[in-house]
Write a protein that holds these residues in place. Structure first.
Motif, PDB file in Angstrom:
ATOM      1  N   ASP A 104       0.585  -1.360  -0.479  1.00 45.21           N
ATOM      2  CA  ASP A 104       0.265   0.210   0.159  1.00 45.21           C
ATOM      3  C   ASP A 104       0.677   1.453  -0.057  1.00 45.21           C
ATOM      4  O   ASP A 104       0.349   2.224   0.050  1.00 45.21           O
ATOM      5  CB  ASP A 104      -1.131   0.180   1.129  1.00 45.21           C
ATOM      6  N   ARG A 105       2.346   1.508   0.414  1.00 44.85           N
ATOM      7  CA  ARG A 105       3.105   2.307  -0.014  1.00 44.85           C
ATOM      8  C   ARG A 105       3.311   2.803  -1.173  1.00 44.85           C
ATOM      9  O   ARG A 105       3.736   3.849  -1.487  1.00 44.85           O
ATOM     10  CB  ARG A 105       4.508   2.278   1.036  1.00 44.85           C
ATOM     11  N   TYR A 106       2.375   2.083  -2.055  1.00 41.47           N
ATOM     12  CA  TYR A 106       3.451   2.374  -3.410  1.00 41.47           C
ATOM     13  C   TYR A 106       1.563   2.986  -4.208  1.00 41.47           C
ATOM     14  O   TYR A 106       0.637   1.495  -3.801  1.00 41.47           O
ATOM     15  CB  TYR A 106       4.297   0.597  -3.899  1.00 41.47           C
ATOM     16  N   SER A 107       2.218   2.891  -4.918  1.00 40.23           N
ATOM     17  CA  SER A 107       0.662   3.607  -6.104  1.00 40.23           C
ATOM     18  C   SER A 107       0.047   2.414  -6.928  1.00 40.23           C
ATOM     19  O   SER A 107       1.336   1.826  -7.677  1.00 40.23           O
ATOM     20  CB  SER A 107       0.268   5.145  -6.066  1.00 40.23           C
ATOM     21  N   PRO A 108      -0.910   2.379  -7.149  1.00 41.08           N
ATOM     22  CA  PRO A 108      -0.823   1.179  -8.894  1.00 41.08           C
ATOM     23  C   PRO A 108       0.424   1.798  -9.428  1.00 41.08           C
ATOM     24  O   PRO A 108       0.391   2.734 -10.661  1.00 41.08           O
ATOM     25  CB  PRO A 108      -2.448   1.453  -8.946  1.00 41.08           C
ATOM     26  N   GLY A 109       1.330   0.506  -9.827  1.00 40.62           N
ATOM     27  CA  GLY A 109       1.987   1.497 -11.356  1.00 40.62           C
ATOM     28  C   GLY A 109       3.845   1.422 -10.586  1.00 40.62           C
ATOM     29  O   GLY A 109       3.886   2.053 -11.767  1.00 40.62           O
ATOM     30  N   GLY A 110       3.288   1.756  -9.534  1.00 40.42           N
ATOM     31  CA  GLY A 110       4.516   2.027  -9.444  1.00 40.42           C
ATOM     32  C   GLY A 110       5.932   1.580  -9.054  1.00 40.42           C
ATOM     33  O   GLY A 110       4.993   0.398  -8.532  1.00 40.42           O
TER      34      GLY A 110
ATOM     35  N   GLU B  39       0.448 -14.075  -7.618  1.00 42.38           N
ATOM     36  CA  GLU B  39      -0.982 -13.840  -6.675  1.00 42.38           C
ATOM     37  C   GLU B  39      -1.825 -12.482  -7.654  1.00 42.38           C
ATOM     38  O   GLU B  39      -2.569 -11.935  -6.854  1.00 42.38           O
ATOM     39  CB  GLU B  39      -1.082 -13.519  -5.280  1.00 42.38           C
ATOM     40  N   GLY B  40      -1.433 -12.267  -8.524  1.00 45.09           N
ATOM     41  CA  GLY B  40      -1.097 -10.529  -9.825  1.00 45.09           C
ATOM     42  C   GLY B  40      -1.524  -9.447  -8.933  1.00 45.09           C
ATOM     43  O   GLY B  40      -1.849  -8.645  -9.090  1.00 45.09           O
ATOM     44  N   LEU B  41      -0.062  -9.338  -7.854  1.00 43.50           N
ATOM     45  CA  LEU B  41       0.015  -8.771  -6.778  1.00 43.50           C
ATOM     46  C   LEU B  41       1.094  -7.531  -7.882  1.00 43.50           C
ATOM     47  O   LEU B  41       0.707  -5.415  -7.042  1.00 43.50           O
ATOM     48  CB  LEU B  41       0.208  -8.628  -5.101  1.00 43.50           C
TER      49      LEU B  41
ATOM     50  N   SER C 146      -7.481  -4.767 -11.479  1.00 52.67           N
ATOM     51  CA  SER C 146      -8.162  -5.388 -12.124  1.00 52.67           C
ATOM     52  C   SER C 146      -9.760  -4.854 -12.202  1.00 52.67           C
ATOM     53  O   SER C 146     -10.111  -4.898 -10.967  1.00 52.67           O
ATOM     54  CB  SER C 146      -8.131  -7.096 -13.400  1.00 52.67           C
ATOM     55  N   ALA C 147     -10.484  -4.979 -13.026  1.00 45.27           N
ATOM     56  CA  ALA C 147     -11.848  -5.029 -12.802  1.00 45.27           C
ATOM     57  C   ALA C 147     -12.976  -5.972 -11.917  1.00 45.27           C
ATOM     58  O   ALA C 147     -12.333  -6.877 -12.261  1.00 45.27           O
ATOM     59  CB  ALA C 147     -12.829  -4.602 -14.413  1.00 45.27           C
ATOM     60  N   PRO C 148     -13.588  -5.745 -11.502  1.00 49.34           N
ATOM     61  CA  PRO C 148     -13.874  -5.841 -10.597  1.00 49.34           C
ATOM     62  C   PRO C 148     -14.800  -7.200 -11.096  1.00 49.34           C
ATOM     63  O   PRO C 148     -15.121  -7.703 -11.774  1.00 49.34           O
ATOM     64  CB  PRO C 148     -15.562  -5.491  -9.566  1.00 49.34           C
ATOM     65  N   ALA C 149     -14.882  -8.273 -10.486  1.00 47.47           N
ATOM     66  CA  ALA C 149     -14.842 -10.382 -11.442  1.00 47.47           C
ATOM     67  C   ALA C 149     -16.562 -10.162 -11.005  1.00 47.47           C
ATOM     68  O   ALA C 149     -17.122  -8.812 -10.679  1.00 47.47           O
ATOM     69  CB  ALA C 149     -14.548 -11.227 -10.236  1.00 47.47           C
ATOM     70  N   ALA C 150     -17.149 -10.248 -12.549  1.00 45.58           N
ATOM     71  CA  ALA C 150     -18.645 -10.429 -12.475  1.00 45.58           C
ATOM     72  C   ALA C 150     -19.250 -11.031 -11.535  1.00 45.58           C
ATOM     73  O   ALA C 150     -18.293 -12.342 -11.243  1.00 45.58           O
ATOM     74  CB  ALA C 150     -18.377 -11.449 -14.290  1.00 45.58           C
ATOM     75  N   PRO C 151     -19.865 -10.827 -11.693  1.00 48.96           N
ATOM     76  CA  PRO C 151     -21.178 -12.325 -10.711  1.00 48.96           C
ATOM     77  C   PRO C 151     -21.104 -13.938 -10.974  1.00 48.96           C
ATOM     78  O   PRO C 151     -21.860 -13.518 -11.760  1.00 48.96           O
ATOM     79  CB  PRO C 151     -22.321 -12.005  -9.779  1.00 48.96           C
TER      80      PRO C 151
END
Length: 478
Positions: A19-25, A54-56, A71-76
Protein backbone atom coordinates in the motif's frame (compact mmCIF):
# COMPACT_ATOMS: atom_id res chain seq x y z
CA UNK A 1 20.63 -20.03 2.20
CA UNK A 2 16.93 -19.99 1.44
CA UNK A 3 13.96 -22.26 2.14
CA UNK A 4 10.21 -22.18 1.66
CA UNK A 5 9.61 -20.62 5.10
CA UNK A 6 11.95 -17.64 4.46
CA UNK A 7 10.42 -17.14 1.00
CA UNK A 8 6.93 -17.17 2.50
CA UNK A 9 7.94 -14.80 5.30
CA UNK A 10 9.48 -12.29 2.87
CA UNK A 11 6.45 -12.48 0.56
CA UNK A 12 4.19 -11.78 3.57
CA UNK A 13 6.21 -8.69 4.55
CA UNK A 14 6.31 -7.34 1.00
CA UNK A 15 2.56 -7.94 0.65
CA UNK A 16 1.90 -5.92 3.81
CA UNK A 17 3.95 -2.98 2.44
CA UNK A 18 2.37 -2.81 -1.03
CA UNK A 19 0.00 0.00 0.00
CA UNK A 20 3.04 2.31 0.23
CA UNK A 21 3.20 2.27 -3.58
CA UNK A 22 0.59 3.65 -5.95
CA UNK A 23 -0.78 1.28 -8.64
CA UNK A 24 1.92 1.08 -11.33
CA UNK A 25 4.52 2.40 -8.86
CA UNK A 26 7.99 0.85 -8.82
CA UNK A 27 9.17 -1.31 -5.88
CA UNK A 28 12.76 -1.18 -4.55
CA UNK A 29 15.35 -3.10 -6.56
CA UNK A 30 16.16 -6.73 -5.76
CA UNK A 31 19.57 -5.63 -4.49
CA UNK A 32 17.95 -3.15 -2.08
CA UNK A 33 15.60 -5.88 -0.80
CA UNK A 34 18.52 -8.29 -0.29
CA UNK A 35 20.37 -5.69 1.82
CA UNK A 36 17.30 -4.58 3.77
CA UNK A 37 15.94 -8.02 4.70
CA UNK A 38 19.33 -9.81 4.91
CA UNK A 39 18.22 -12.67 2.63
CA UNK A 40 19.68 -14.24 -0.49
CA UNK A 41 18.92 -12.99 -4.03
CA UNK A 42 17.18 -16.33 -4.73
CA UNK A 43 14.82 -15.77 -1.77
CA UNK A 44 13.99 -12.27 -3.07
CA UNK A 45 13.31 -13.48 -6.62
CA UNK A 46 11.11 -16.34 -5.37
CA UNK A 47 9.12 -14.05 -3.04
CA UNK A 48 8.55 -11.56 -5.90
CA UNK A 49 7.54 -14.44 -8.19
CA UNK A 50 4.99 -15.47 -5.56
CA UNK A 51 3.50 -11.94 -5.49
CA UNK A 52 3.48 -11.88 -9.31
CA UNK A 53 1.61 -15.21 -9.36
CA UNK A 54 -0.97 -13.67 -7.00
CA UNK A 55 -1.42 -10.74 -9.41
CA UNK A 56 -0.11 -8.19 -6.90
CA UNK A 57 3.02 -7.12 -8.79
CA UNK A 58 4.22 -7.10 -12.40
CA UNK A 59 7.83 -7.87 -13.38
CA UNK A 60 9.25 -6.08 -16.43
CA UNK A 61 12.67 -7.44 -17.45
CA UNK A 62 15.28 -4.69 -17.43
CA UNK A 63 12.89 -2.19 -15.81
CA UNK A 64 12.08 -3.67 -12.40
CA UNK A 65 9.04 -4.75 -10.37
CA UNK A 66 5.88 -2.62 -10.18
CA UNK A 67 2.72 -2.74 -8.14
CA UNK A 68 -0.04 -4.19 -10.31
CA UNK A 69 -2.92 -2.00 -11.46
CA UNK A 70 -6.14 -3.44 -9.95
CA UNK A 71 -8.22 -5.31 -12.49
CA UNK A 72 -11.92 -4.68 -13.00
CA UNK A 73 -14.18 -6.31 -10.37
CA UNK A 74 -15.04 -9.90 -11.19
CA UNK A 75 -18.42 -10.61 -12.72
CA UNK A 76 -20.95 -12.19 -10.33
CA UNK A 77 -20.85 -15.98 -10.30
CA UNK A 78 -23.33 -17.69 -12.60
CA UNK A 79 -25.65 -20.58 -11.79
CA UNK A 80 -23.96 -23.96 -12.42
CA UNK A 81 -26.70 -26.12 -10.89
CA UNK A 82 -27.78 -27.26 -14.40
CA UNK A 83 -24.59 -29.37 -14.51
CA UNK A 84 -25.92 -31.79 -11.87
CA UNK A 85 -28.76 -32.77 -14.22
CA UNK A 86 -26.52 -32.95 -17.30
CA UNK A 87 -23.75 -35.01 -15.69
CA UNK A 88 -26.14 -37.53 -14.12
CA UNK A 89 -28.27 -37.83 -17.27
CA UNK A 90 -25.24 -39.29 -19.10
CA UNK A 91 -25.23 -42.27 -16.76
CA UNK A 92 -28.71 -43.39 -17.82
CA UNK A 93 -27.41 -44.57 -21.19
CA UNK A 94 -24.22 -46.20 -19.85
CA UNK A 95 -23.96 -49.94 -19.31
CA UNK A 96 -21.65 -49.33 -16.35
CA UNK A 97 -22.01 -45.75 -15.04
CA UNK A 98 -18.69 -43.92 -14.90
CA UNK A 99 -17.49 -42.88 -11.49
CA UNK A 100 -14.67 -40.34 -11.45
CA UNK A 101 -13.32 -40.56 -7.91
CA UNK A 102 -9.77 -39.32 -7.35
CA UNK A 103 -9.78 -39.86 -3.57
CA UNK A 104 -7.42 -42.84 -3.65
CA UNK A 105 -5.00 -41.02 -5.95
CA UNK A 106 -5.05 -37.74 -4.03
CA UNK A 107 -4.22 -39.63 -0.82
CA UNK A 108 -0.65 -40.05 -2.08
CA UNK A 109 -0.40 -36.75 -4.01
CA UNK A 110 -1.74 -34.19 -1.52
CA UNK A 111 0.83 -32.67 0.82
CA UNK A 112 -0.17 -33.10 4.49
CA UNK A 113 -0.57 -30.02 6.73
CA UNK A 114 2.63 -28.60 8.29
CA UNK A 115 3.89 -30.69 11.20
CA UNK A 116 2.09 -33.86 10.06
CA UNK A 117 4.33 -36.89 9.44
CA UNK A 118 3.67 -38.29 5.97
CA UNK A 119 3.09 -42.05 6.28
CA UNK A 120 0.72 -41.90 3.28
CA UNK A 121 3.17 -40.60 0.65
CA UNK A 122 3.74 -42.40 -2.64
CA UNK A 123 7.06 -40.79 -3.62
CA UNK A 124 10.59 -40.41 -2.31
CA UNK A 125 11.26 -37.65 0.19
CA UNK A 126 13.14 -34.76 -1.49
CA UNK A 127 16.25 -35.78 0.49
CA UNK A 128 16.21 -39.15 -1.35
CA UNK A 129 15.53 -37.70 -4.80
CA UNK A 130 18.50 -37.22 -7.16
CA UNK A 131 17.86 -33.47 -7.31
CA UNK A 132 21.38 -32.41 -8.34
CA UNK A 133 21.64 -35.15 -10.96
CA UNK A 134 18.20 -34.25 -12.37
CA UNK A 135 19.07 -30.55 -12.47
CA UNK A 136 22.36 -31.27 -14.26
CA UNK A 137 20.59 -33.63 -16.69
CA UNK A 138 17.92 -31.03 -17.46
CA UNK A 139 20.55 -28.34 -18.04
CA UNK A 140 22.54 -30.58 -20.38
CA UNK A 141 19.36 -31.70 -22.16
CA UNK A 142 18.30 -28.11 -22.81
CA UNK A 143 21.54 -27.49 -24.71
CA UNK A 144 21.24 -30.55 -26.96
CA UNK A 145 20.71 -29.70 -30.64
CA UNK A 146 17.01 -29.92 -31.41
CA UNK A 147 16.07 -30.41 -27.74
CA UNK A 148 13.08 -28.07 -28.05
CA UNK A 149 11.85 -29.50 -31.33
CA UNK A 150 9.05 -31.98 -31.84
CA UNK A 151 10.09 -35.53 -30.89
CA UNK A 152 9.02 -38.68 -32.74
CA UNK A 153 5.52 -39.49 -31.43
CA UNK A 154 6.69 -42.91 -30.18
CA UNK A 155 9.55 -41.30 -28.23
CA UNK A 156 13.27 -40.76 -28.75
CA UNK A 157 14.84 -43.92 -30.25
CA UNK A 158 17.68 -44.00 -27.70
CA UNK A 159 15.23 -43.78 -24.78
CA UNK A 160 13.02 -46.51 -26.26
CA UNK A 161 16.16 -48.65 -26.61
CA UNK A 162 17.09 -48.04 -22.95
CA UNK A 163 13.63 -49.08 -21.72
CA UNK A 164 13.62 -52.14 -24.04
CA UNK A 165 16.93 -53.32 -22.52
CA UNK A 166 15.41 -52.92 -19.06
CA UNK A 167 12.44 -55.12 -19.95
CA UNK A 168 14.62 -57.79 -21.56
CA UNK A 169 13.50 -60.92 -23.38
CA UNK A 170 12.59 -60.39 -27.02
CA UNK A 171 11.29 -56.82 -26.52
CA UNK A 172 12.91 -54.38 -28.95
CA UNK A 173 12.97 -50.57 -29.11
CA UNK A 174 10.38 -50.74 -31.91
CA UNK A 175 7.92 -52.30 -29.40
CA UNK A 176 8.27 -49.49 -26.83
CA UNK A 177 6.27 -46.23 -26.59
CA UNK A 178 7.40 -43.39 -24.31
CA UNK A 179 4.56 -42.10 -22.12
CA UNK A 180 4.09 -39.37 -19.51
CA UNK A 181 4.23 -41.30 -16.24
CA UNK A 182 2.86 -44.67 -15.13
CA UNK A 183 -0.68 -43.39 -14.52
CA UNK A 184 -0.87 -42.12 -18.10
CA UNK A 185 0.51 -45.42 -19.44
CA UNK A 186 -2.04 -47.45 -17.45
CA UNK A 187 -4.84 -45.23 -18.73
CA UNK A 188 -3.72 -45.75 -22.34
CA UNK A 189 -3.39 -49.52 -21.87
CA UNK A 190 -6.81 -49.95 -20.25
CA UNK A 191 -8.53 -47.79 -22.87
CA UNK A 192 -6.84 -49.75 -25.65
CA UNK A 193 -7.78 -53.17 -24.30
CA UNK A 194 -11.24 -52.85 -22.74
CA UNK A 195 -14.33 -50.98 -23.97
CA UNK A 196 -16.69 -49.11 -21.59
CA UNK A 197 -18.86 -51.60 -19.73
CA UNK A 198 -16.30 -54.41 -19.91
CA UNK A 199 -15.11 -56.38 -16.87
CA UNK A 200 -11.43 -55.93 -15.97
CA UNK A 201 -9.76 -58.40 -13.60
CA UNK A 202 -7.66 -56.72 -10.91
CA UNK A 203 -5.65 -57.96 -7.96
CA UNK A 204 -7.33 -57.67 -4.58
CA UNK A 205 -6.18 -55.52 -2.90
CA UNK A 206 -4.68 -53.26 -5.56
CA UNK A 207 -3.54 -49.72 -6.38
CA UNK A 208 -6.49 -47.28 -5.99
CA UNK A 209 -5.30 -45.15 -8.93
CA UNK A 210 -5.83 -48.08 -11.28
CA UNK A 211 -9.33 -48.73 -9.92
CA UNK A 212 -10.05 -45.03 -10.48
CA UNK A 213 -8.89 -45.24 -14.13
CA UNK A 214 -11.10 -48.26 -14.80
CA UNK A 215 -14.20 -46.77 -13.17
CA UNK A 216 -13.72 -43.40 -14.86
CA UNK A 217 -13.72 -45.22 -18.21
CA UNK A 218 -16.93 -47.08 -17.32
CA UNK A 219 -15.22 -50.45 -16.85
CA UNK A 220 -16.12 -52.93 -14.14
CA UNK A 221 -13.17 -53.97 -11.90
CA UNK A 222 -13.48 -57.62 -10.76
CA UNK A 223 -11.23 -58.53 -7.80
CA UNK A 224 -8.96 -61.61 -7.75
CA UNK A 225 -7.33 -62.21 -4.33
CA UNK A 226 -3.56 -62.26 -3.82
CA UNK A 227 -1.46 -63.86 -1.08
CA UNK A 228 2.25 -63.51 -0.28
CA UNK A 229 3.10 -65.36 -3.55
CA UNK A 230 1.04 -63.00 -5.70
CA UNK A 231 -2.26 -63.58 -7.49
CA UNK A 232 -3.86 -67.00 -6.92
CA UNK A 233 -3.97 -68.82 -10.28
CA UNK A 234 -7.02 -70.97 -9.50
CA UNK A 235 -9.07 -67.89 -8.64
CA UNK A 236 -7.72 -66.04 -11.70
CA UNK A 237 -8.83 -68.88 -13.98
CA UNK A 238 -12.27 -68.96 -12.35
CA UNK A 239 -12.63 -65.17 -12.72
CA UNK A 240 -11.83 -65.29 -16.46
CA UNK A 241 -14.39 -68.09 -16.88
CA UNK A 242 -17.11 -66.33 -14.87
CA UNK A 243 -16.75 -62.87 -16.43
CA UNK A 244 -15.43 -63.36 -19.96
CA UNK A 245 -12.90 -60.61 -19.20
CA UNK A 246 -10.15 -59.93 -21.73
CA UNK A 247 -7.79 -58.00 -19.43
CA UNK A 248 -6.02 -58.70 -16.14
CA UNK A 249 -4.02 -55.90 -14.45
CA UNK A 250 -1.27 -56.98 -12.07
CA UNK A 251 1.88 -55.86 -10.28
CA UNK A 252 4.05 -59.01 -10.13
CA UNK A 253 6.94 -57.32 -8.29
CA UNK A 254 6.45 -55.83 -4.79
CA UNK A 255 2.72 -55.44 -5.36
CA UNK A 256 0.95 -52.33 -4.09
CA UNK A 257 -0.18 -52.54 -1.30
CA UNK A 258 0.78 -56.06 -0.11
CA UNK A 259 4.42 -56.07 -1.26
CA UNK A 260 3.95 -59.59 -2.68
CA UNK A 261 6.20 -60.95 -5.43
CA UNK A 262 4.59 -63.33 -7.94
CA UNK A 263 6.32 -66.67 -7.30
CA UNK A 264 8.38 -68.52 -9.91
CA UNK A 265 5.78 -71.32 -9.96
CA UNK A 266 2.87 -68.96 -10.59
CA UNK A 267 4.46 -66.81 -13.32
CA UNK A 268 4.00 -69.31 -16.19
CA UNK A 269 0.58 -70.22 -14.82
CA UNK A 270 -0.64 -66.61 -15.05
CA UNK A 271 0.59 -66.33 -18.65
CA UNK A 272 -0.98 -69.68 -19.61
CA UNK A 273 -4.34 -68.82 -18.03
CA UNK A 274 -4.49 -65.43 -19.78
CA UNK A 275 -3.43 -66.93 -23.12
CA UNK A 276 -6.14 -69.63 -22.91
CA UNK A 277 -8.73 -66.97 -22.08
CA UNK A 278 -7.63 -64.90 -25.10
CA UNK A 279 -6.82 -62.11 -22.67
CA UNK A 280 -4.08 -59.53 -22.13
CA UNK A 281 -2.08 -59.06 -18.93
CA UNK A 282 -1.20 -55.44 -18.14
CA UNK A 283 2.00 -55.71 -16.10
CA UNK A 284 2.52 -52.62 -13.94
CA UNK A 285 6.23 -52.93 -13.09
CA UNK A 286 6.08 -49.73 -11.08
CA UNK A 287 8.71 -50.20 -8.41
CA UNK A 288 11.55 -52.30 -9.86
CA UNK A 289 14.00 -49.45 -9.29
CA UNK A 290 13.07 -49.15 -5.60
CA UNK A 291 14.48 -52.52 -4.59
CA UNK A 292 16.03 -52.77 -1.10
CA UNK A 293 19.69 -53.52 -0.50
CA UNK A 294 18.99 -57.02 0.88
CA UNK A 295 16.56 -58.15 -1.83
CA UNK A 296 18.80 -60.49 -3.80
CA UNK A 297 18.30 -61.13 -7.55
CA UNK A 298 14.95 -59.94 -8.92
CA UNK A 299 12.71 -62.00 -11.22
CA UNK A 300 12.54 -60.69 -14.79
CA UNK A 301 9.46 -58.76 -15.90
CA UNK A 302 6.63 -61.06 -17.05
CA UNK A 303 6.99 -59.45 -20.48
CA UNK A 304 10.49 -60.94 -20.79
CA UNK A 305 9.05 -64.49 -20.56
CA UNK A 306 6.09 -63.83 -22.86
CA UNK A 307 6.46 -65.16 -26.41
CA UNK A 308 2.87 -64.63 -27.55
CA UNK A 309 2.21 -60.93 -26.97
CA UNK A 310 0.01 -61.55 -23.92
CA UNK A 311 1.74 -58.95 -21.72
CA UNK A 312 1.45 -55.18 -22.09
CA UNK A 313 4.27 -53.89 -19.90
CA UNK A 314 4.26 -50.55 -18.04
CA UNK A 315 7.35 -49.16 -16.29
CA UNK A 316 8.35 -45.71 -15.13
CA UNK A 317 11.25 -43.55 -13.95
CA UNK A 318 9.01 -41.45 -11.69
CA UNK A 319 9.05 -43.49 -8.46
CA UNK A 320 12.85 -43.61 -8.40
CA UNK A 321 13.32 -39.91 -9.19
CA UNK A 322 10.64 -37.31 -8.48
CA UNK A 323 6.85 -36.98 -8.86
CA UNK A 324 7.53 -34.35 -11.54
CA UNK A 325 9.91 -36.54 -13.59
CA UNK A 326 7.05 -38.07 -15.53
CA UNK A 327 8.72 -40.36 -18.06
CA UNK A 328 7.57 -43.95 -18.51
CA UNK A 329 7.20 -46.63 -21.16
CA UNK A 330 4.63 -49.01 -22.62
CA UNK A 331 6.00 -52.19 -24.21
CA UNK A 332 3.88 -54.61 -26.24
CA UNK A 333 4.22 -57.07 -29.11
CA UNK A 334 1.89 -57.65 -32.04
CA UNK A 335 -1.06 -55.70 -33.49
CA UNK A 336 -2.02 -54.30 -30.07
CA UNK A 337 0.97 -51.94 -30.33
CA UNK A 338 -0.77 -49.99 -33.09
CA UNK A 339 -3.86 -49.48 -30.96
CA UNK A 340 -1.77 -48.38 -27.96
CA UNK A 341 0.10 -45.94 -30.21
CA UNK A 342 -3.12 -44.48 -31.64
CA UNK A 343 -4.68 -43.86 -28.22
CA UNK A 344 -1.42 -42.44 -26.84
CA UNK A 345 -1.17 -39.98 -29.76
CA UNK A 346 -4.85 -38.94 -29.62
CA UNK A 347 -4.79 -38.38 -25.85
CA UNK A 348 -1.32 -36.87 -25.35
CA UNK A 349 0.40 -36.24 -28.74
CA UNK A 350 3.85 -36.97 -27.20
CA UNK A 351 5.99 -36.54 -24.10
CA UNK A 352 7.82 -33.17 -24.15
CA UNK A 353 11.19 -33.61 -25.82
CA UNK A 354 13.24 -31.73 -23.17
CA UNK A 355 11.98 -34.20 -20.54
CA UNK A 356 12.89 -37.18 -22.73
CA UNK A 357 16.34 -35.71 -23.41
CA UNK A 358 16.77 -35.11 -19.65
CA UNK A 359 15.81 -38.75 -18.96
CA UNK A 360 18.48 -39.92 -21.39
CA UNK A 361 21.07 -37.65 -19.77
CA UNK A 362 20.11 -38.87 -16.29
CA UNK A 363 20.12 -42.64 -16.90
CA UNK A 364 23.35 -42.36 -18.90
CA UNK A 365 25.23 -40.52 -16.15
CA UNK A 366 27.44 -42.11 -13.43
CA UNK A 367 25.10 -40.45 -10.89
CA UNK A 368 22.25 -42.81 -11.83
CA UNK A 369 23.64 -46.15 -10.53
CA UNK A 370 25.02 -44.28 -7.49
CA UNK A 371 21.56 -42.90 -6.77
CA UNK A 372 19.87 -46.31 -7.09
CA UNK A 373 22.43 -47.89 -4.72
CA UNK A 374 21.97 -45.10 -2.17
CA UNK A 375 18.17 -45.39 -2.29
CA UNK A 376 18.36 -49.20 -1.97
CA UNK A 377 20.40 -48.84 1.21
CA UNK A 378 18.24 -46.10 2.68
CA UNK A 379 14.96 -47.90 1.98
CA UNK A 380 16.24 -51.01 3.74
CA UNK A 381 17.20 -48.95 6.81
CA UNK A 382 13.80 -47.25 6.85
CA UNK A 383 11.86 -50.50 6.35
CA UNK A 384 13.71 -52.14 9.25
CA UNK A 385 13.20 -49.08 11.46
CA UNK A 386 9.45 -48.98 10.75
CA UNK A 387 8.98 -52.73 11.26
CA UNK A 388 10.91 -52.62 14.56
CA UNK A 389 8.98 -49.58 15.83
CA UNK A 390 5.65 -51.22 14.94
CA UNK A 391 6.57 -54.48 16.69
CA UNK A 392 7.54 -52.52 19.79
CA UNK A 393 4.69 -49.99 20.02
CA UNK A 394 1.83 -51.55 18.01
CA UNK A 395 2.17 -55.35 18.30
CA UNK A 396 -1.58 -55.73 17.68
CA UNK A 397 -1.13 -54.63 14.05
CA UNK A 398 -0.35 -57.76 12.00
CA UNK A 399 2.40 -57.56 9.37
CA UNK A 400 1.59 -60.46 7.02
CA UNK A 401 4.57 -59.72 4.77
CA UNK A 402 7.67 -57.50 4.95
CA UNK A 403 8.80 -56.88 1.36
CA UNK A 404 12.40 -56.34 0.23
CA UNK A 405 11.31 -53.68 -2.27
CA UNK A 406 8.91 -50.77 -2.56
CA UNK A 407 8.24 -48.07 -0.04
CA UNK A 408 5.51 -49.19 2.36
CA UNK A 409 4.14 -51.82 4.76
CA UNK A 410 0.60 -53.26 4.64
CA UNK A 411 -0.85 -53.91 8.10
CA UNK A 412 -3.98 -55.74 9.15
CA UNK A 413 -5.86 -53.95 11.93
CA UNK A 414 -7.50 -55.79 14.85
CA UNK A 415 -11.00 -57.08 14.08
CA UNK A 416 -13.64 -54.44 14.61
CA UNK A 417 -11.31 -51.46 14.07
CA UNK A 418 -12.93 -48.54 12.25
CA UNK A 419 -10.38 -47.61 9.54
CA UNK A 420 -11.83 -44.18 8.88
CA UNK A 421 -11.93 -43.33 12.59
CA UNK A 422 -8.31 -44.45 12.98
CA UNK A 423 -7.16 -42.36 9.99
CA UNK A 424 -8.93 -39.29 11.46
CA UNK A 425 -7.48 -39.87 14.92
CA UNK A 426 -4.02 -40.33 13.39
CA UNK A 427 -4.30 -37.00 11.57
CA UNK A 428 -5.29 -35.30 14.84
CA UNK A 429 -2.22 -36.92 16.45
CA UNK A 430 -0.03 -35.54 13.65
CA UNK A 431 0.50 -38.51 11.33
CA UNK A 432 -1.18 -39.15 7.93
CA UNK A 433 -1.90 -42.80 7.04
CA UNK A 434 -3.66 -44.51 4.11
CA UNK A 435 -6.72 -46.57 5.17
CA UNK A 436 -7.15 -49.88 3.38
CA UNK A 437 -10.67 -49.57 1.97
CA UNK A 438 -9.75 -47.73 -1.31
CA UNK A 439 -7.41 -50.62 -2.23
CA UNK A 440 -10.30 -53.06 -2.63
CA UNK A 441 -12.62 -53.25 -5.65
CA UNK A 442 -15.32 -54.91 -3.53
CA UNK A 443 -15.98 -55.45 0.18
CA UNK A 444 -12.65 -55.92 2.02
CA UNK A 445 -12.09 -59.09 4.08
CA UNK A 446 -10.69 -57.08 7.01
CA UNK A 447 -9.54 -53.61 8.04
CA UNK A 448 -6.08 -52.54 6.88
CA UNK A 449 -3.75 -49.54 6.83
CA UNK A 450 -0.82 -48.78 4.51
CA UNK A 451 2.22 -47.01 5.99
CA UNK A 452 4.88 -45.51 3.71
CA UNK A 453 8.46 -45.01 4.86
CA UNK A 454 9.77 -43.29 1.72
CA UNK A 455 8.14 -39.86 1.99
CA UNK A 456 9.33 -39.04 5.53
CA UNK A 457 12.53 -37.13 6.30
CA UNK A 458 14.31 -40.05 8.00
CA UNK A 459 14.41 -42.72 10.68
CA UNK A 460 13.68 -40.19 13.45
CA UNK A 461 10.37 -39.26 11.83
CA UNK A 462 9.47 -42.94 11.48
CA UNK A 463 9.86 -43.51 15.23
CA UNK A 464 7.88 -40.36 16.06
CA UNK A 465 5.18 -41.24 13.52
CA UNK A 466 4.68 -44.71 15.03
CA UNK A 467 4.48 -43.13 18.50
CA UNK A 468 1.72 -40.78 17.27
CA UNK A 469 -0.07 -43.71 15.64
CA UNK A 470 -0.01 -45.48 19.00
CA UNK A 471 -1.81 -42.46 20.49
CA UNK A 472 -4.41 -42.60 17.71
CA UNK A 473 -5.02 -46.34 18.23
CA UNK A 474 -5.47 -45.77 21.96
CA UNK A 475 -7.95 -42.96 21.27
CA UNK A 476 -10.03 -45.09 18.87
CA UNK A 477 -10.05 -48.05 21.28
CA UNK A 478 -10.71 -45.94 24.36
Amino acid sequence: MHDSSSVGELAKRLRSELDRYSPGGKLPSSRALVERFKVSPVTVSRALAQLAAEGLVVTRPGAGVFRAVPSAPAAPAGDTSWQEVSLSADAAAELVPRGVDATGVLATLAAPPPGVIEFNGGYLNPALQPERAMAAALARAGRRPGAWGRPPVDGLPELREWFARGVGGAITAAEVLITAGGQSALTTALRALAPPGAPVLVESPTYPGMLAIARAAGMRPVPVPVDTDGVRPGLLEAAFRATGARVFVCQPLFQNPTGAVLSAERRPEVLRIAREAGAFVIEDDFVRRLVHEDAGPLPRPLAADDQDGVVVHVCSLTKATSPSFRVSALAARGPVLERLRAIQVVDHFFVPRPLQEAALELVGSPAWPRHLRAVAGELRVRREAMAAALRLRLPELAMPHIPAGGYHLWLRLPDGTDEAALASAALRAGVAVAPGRPYFAAEPPAAYVRLSFAAVAGVGEIGEGVRRLREACDEVRG
